[in-house]
Design an enzyme around this catalytic site. Structure first.
Site, PDB file in Angstrom:
ATOM      1  N   ARG A 154      10.008 -10.262   4.573  1.00  0.00           N
ATOM      2  CA  ARG A 154      10.318  -8.895   4.990  1.00  0.00           C
ATOM      3  C   ARG A 154      10.843  -8.903   6.424  1.00  0.00           C
ATOM      4  O   ARG A 154      11.777  -8.190   6.767  1.00  0.00           O
ATOM      5  CB  ARG A 154       9.057  -8.029   4.901  1.00  0.00           C
ATOM      6  CG  ARG A 154       9.292  -6.561   5.158  1.00  0.00           C
ATOM      7  CD  ARG A 154       8.088  -5.725   4.784  1.00  0.00           C
ATOM      8  NE  ARG A 154       7.160  -5.573   5.900  1.00  0.00           N
ATOM      9  CZ  ARG A 154       6.004  -4.912   5.827  1.00  0.00           C
ATOM     10  NH1 ARG A 154       5.621  -4.360   4.685  1.00  0.00           N
ATOM     11  NH2 ARG A 154       5.217  -4.806   6.881  1.00  0.00           N
ATOM     12  N   ARG A 171     -12.603   3.610   9.224  1.00  0.00           N
ATOM     13  CA  ARG A 171     -12.561   2.221   9.677  1.00  0.00           C
ATOM     14  C   ARG A 171     -13.957   1.681   9.965  1.00  0.00           C
ATOM     15  O   ARG A 171     -14.147   0.485  10.081  1.00  0.00           O
ATOM     16  CB  ARG A 171     -11.729   2.128  10.976  1.00  0.00           C
ATOM     17  CG  ARG A 171     -10.250   2.362  10.767  1.00  0.00           C
ATOM     18  CD  ARG A 171      -9.522   1.062  10.465  1.00  0.00           C
ATOM     19  NE  ARG A 171      -8.225   1.274   9.848  1.00  0.00           N
ATOM     20  CZ  ARG A 171      -7.084   1.391  10.505  1.00  0.00           C
ATOM     21  NH1 ARG A 171      -7.055   1.306  11.806  1.00  0.00           N
ATOM     22  NH2 ARG A 171      -5.958   1.587   9.859  1.00  0.00           N
ATOM     23  N   ARG A 219      -3.186 -10.600  11.846  1.00  0.00           N
ATOM     24  CA  ARG A 219      -3.280  -9.231  11.306  1.00  0.00           C
ATOM     25  C   ARG A 219      -4.069  -9.226   9.999  1.00  0.00           C
ATOM     26  O   ARG A 219      -4.868  -8.318   9.746  1.00  0.00           O
ATOM     27  CB  ARG A 219      -1.878  -8.657  11.061  1.00  0.00           C
ATOM     28  CG  ARG A 219      -1.227  -8.126  12.336  1.00  0.00           C
ATOM     29  CD  ARG A 219       0.281  -7.935  12.182  1.00  0.00           C
ATOM     30  NE  ARG A 219       0.621  -7.003  11.128  1.00  0.00           N
ATOM     31  CZ  ARG A 219       1.785  -7.004  10.478  1.00  0.00           C
ATOM     32  NH1 ARG A 219       2.708  -7.914  10.768  1.00  0.00           N
ATOM     33  NH2 ARG A 219       2.027  -6.106   9.558  1.00  0.00           N
ATOM     34  N   ARG A 275      11.171  -6.169  12.058  1.00  0.00           N
ATOM     35  CA  ARG A 275       9.872  -5.877  12.708  1.00  0.00           C
ATOM     36  C   ARG A 275       9.358  -7.157  13.347  1.00  0.00           C
ATOM     37  O   ARG A 275       9.145  -8.154  12.659  1.00  0.00           O
ATOM     38  CB  ARG A 275       8.861  -5.372  11.686  1.00  0.00           C
ATOM     39  CG  ARG A 275       8.934  -3.881  11.476  1.00  0.00           C
ATOM     40  CD  ARG A 275       7.948  -3.430  10.438  1.00  0.00           C
ATOM     41  NE  ARG A 275       6.543  -3.645  10.861  1.00  0.00           N
ATOM     42  CZ  ARG A 275       5.516  -3.107  10.197  1.00  0.00           C
ATOM     43  NH1 ARG A 275       5.712  -2.373   9.122  1.00  0.00           N
ATOM     44  NH2 ARG A 275       4.287  -3.322  10.615  1.00  0.00           N
ATOM     45  N   LYS A 305       0.827  -1.208   0.000  1.00  0.00           N
ATOM     46  CA  LYS A 305       0.000   0.000   0.000  1.00  0.00           C
ATOM     47  C   LYS A 305       0.869   1.269   0.000  1.00  0.00           C
ATOM     48  O   LYS A 305       0.608   2.217  -0.749  1.00  0.00           O
ATOM     49  CB  LYS A 305      -0.900  -0.024   1.245  1.00  0.00           C
ATOM     50  CG  LYS A 305      -2.089   0.835   1.155  1.00  0.00           C
ATOM     51  CD  LYS A 305      -2.967   0.678   2.388  1.00  0.00           C
ATOM     52  CE  LYS A 305      -2.182   0.950   3.643  1.00  0.00           C
ATOM     53  NZ  LYS A 305      -3.012   1.183   4.829  1.00  0.00           N
TER      54      LYS A 305
END
Ligand code: IMP
Ligand code: MG
Length: 369
Positions: A307, A268, A325, A313, A193
């Site tokens: 990633r 949202r 998620r 992360r 995104k």
């Protein structure tokens, strides 16, 4: 909606609201004037309707006269006020109330004060049906105000746009049609995104509004809204939608010349989507599309895990966290997909492929909006 010459206007203030405001003005002024016989001075042309309706509502004896000034060209007030008809009667010792249709910059009012400078009136009061506080640049006191309005051009009830509209009994506000491309951008974690937002921003000259960034900015800079948001967060409470909307509104206003916006992280919920629609509607604009990058779960999991190996992360390192998620993303966005689908504004874009391939797909969608 109505069209006068080349411009469009939308309904703004009903004749009932005008009537109520006129009644208040008449009552307040009658109370203050007491037993005097006042002279009401209308400023032509615009105030003819105000004066006529006001006089009918005024419950006691009064006199009515006019002066005629002109200042407006099209939709802009000019400094250069022409005095077309001045005072035609001696007002020495009289209680004078100026009746204006609208006070904008106050230039006309300054001229009115110049006209009365050398008249030995007993008192001079200013009454106006409409007042644009954001446009007013003078210090003259306004004694009676009917309705405060934003700094946008209006017509109707005596007010005109290049001669037209004065006879309309209610008030219309100019519609500043801007053709904006406003996108709500969605994509599950790992869909790319951020990369695509960057492309859209540059290609279409859009302003990227990431709600997370907006929050951090407001809190860091201790803006009033930032402090307000923080007060909720400190208590462990959700920040009310209105606070978020006000922050977004500030961002939109900061970028008033933008070709459009990319909303990222908002809305949202249905309620938020409705608030966003209202916000844009108040700017005579709308959401053009919800664009959602669609990527198969297994591919996302693979992408994020790889990633995670380099980014460090923690939420990209654990497969079950990643799956959670992704699931959460679908749970939350399903409602919005329905919301925008119902308006024919939902566009799913295949997010599998090279960055360039995905960019081309997005481009095709936006070009056709
Ligand atoms: P000012 O001198 O800028 O305060 O403007 C006052 C005059 O401008 C009014 O008496 C109107 O004739 C005109 N005017 C100001 N705002 C508007 C508007 O929104 N619509 C139509 N005329 C307006
Ligand atoms: Mg006027």
């Amino acid at each position: 909606m109505i069209k006068l010459h080349d411009k469009y206007f939308k309904p703004f203030i009903s004749s009932q609201e005008i009537d109520a405001a006129m009644q208040r003005l008449a009552t307040d002024i009658a109370n203050d004037v007491g037993d005097e016989i006042p002279v009401f001075v209308g400023i032509l042309n615009g105030s003819f309707m105000v004066v006529s309706d006001f006089a009918k509502k005024y419950p006691k004896p009064c006199e009515v006269t006019f002066i005629k000034l002109a200042s407006y060209e099209g939709v802009k007030s000019t400094e250069d006020i022409q005095r077309l008809i001045g005072l035609t009667q001696d007002l020495t010792g009289r209680t004078v109330v100026i009746l204006e249709d609208i006070i904008d910059t106050g230039n006309t009012l300054a001229e009115v004060h110049r006209i009365f400078e050398n008249e030995q009136v007993k008192s001079l009061k200013i009454a106006t049906l409409f007042y644009k506080p954001e446009a007013y640049k003078k210090d003259f006191k306004l004694h009676y105000i009917g309705i405060e309005i934003p700094n946008k051009f209006i017509v109707g009830y005596g007010l005109d746009y290049n001669g037209l509209g004065r006879n309309i009994p209610e008030v219309y506000q100019i519609k500043e049609t801007q053709y904006m491309t406003n996108l709500v951008l969605f994509g599950p974690p790992g869909a790319g995104k951020g990369t695509q937002a960057e492309f859209l921003k540059t290609k279409y000259n859009l302003v990227h509004i990431s709600t997370g960034d907006v929050f951090r900015f407001n809190i860091k800079n201790e803006t009033a809204l930032g402090m307000l948001a923080k007060s909720y967060m400190d208590k462990g409470e959700l920040v009310p939608d209105q606070v978020t909307i006000d922050m977004l509104n500030a961002e939109v206003e900061k970028n008033s010349g933008a070709k459009g916006f990319i909303f990222d992280g908002f809305p949202r919920t249905n309620a938020q989507a409705e608030s966003l629609d209202k916000l844009l509607e108040s700017k005579d604009s709308a959401i053009s599309a919800m664009v959602a990058l669609e990527v198969d779960d297994e591919i996302l999991v693979k992408r994020l895990l790889s990633r995670g190996k380099t980014s460090g992360r923690v939420d990209d390192a654990d497969e079950s966290i990643i799956r959670n998620r992704i699931k959460e993303y679908y749970d939350k966005t399903a409602i919005l997909k329905d919301y925008y689908s119902a308006q024919n504004k939902y566009y799913g874009v295949d997010g599998v492929g090279s960055i360039d391939e995905i960019t081309l797909r997005l481009d095709a969608v936006i070009k056709n909006l």
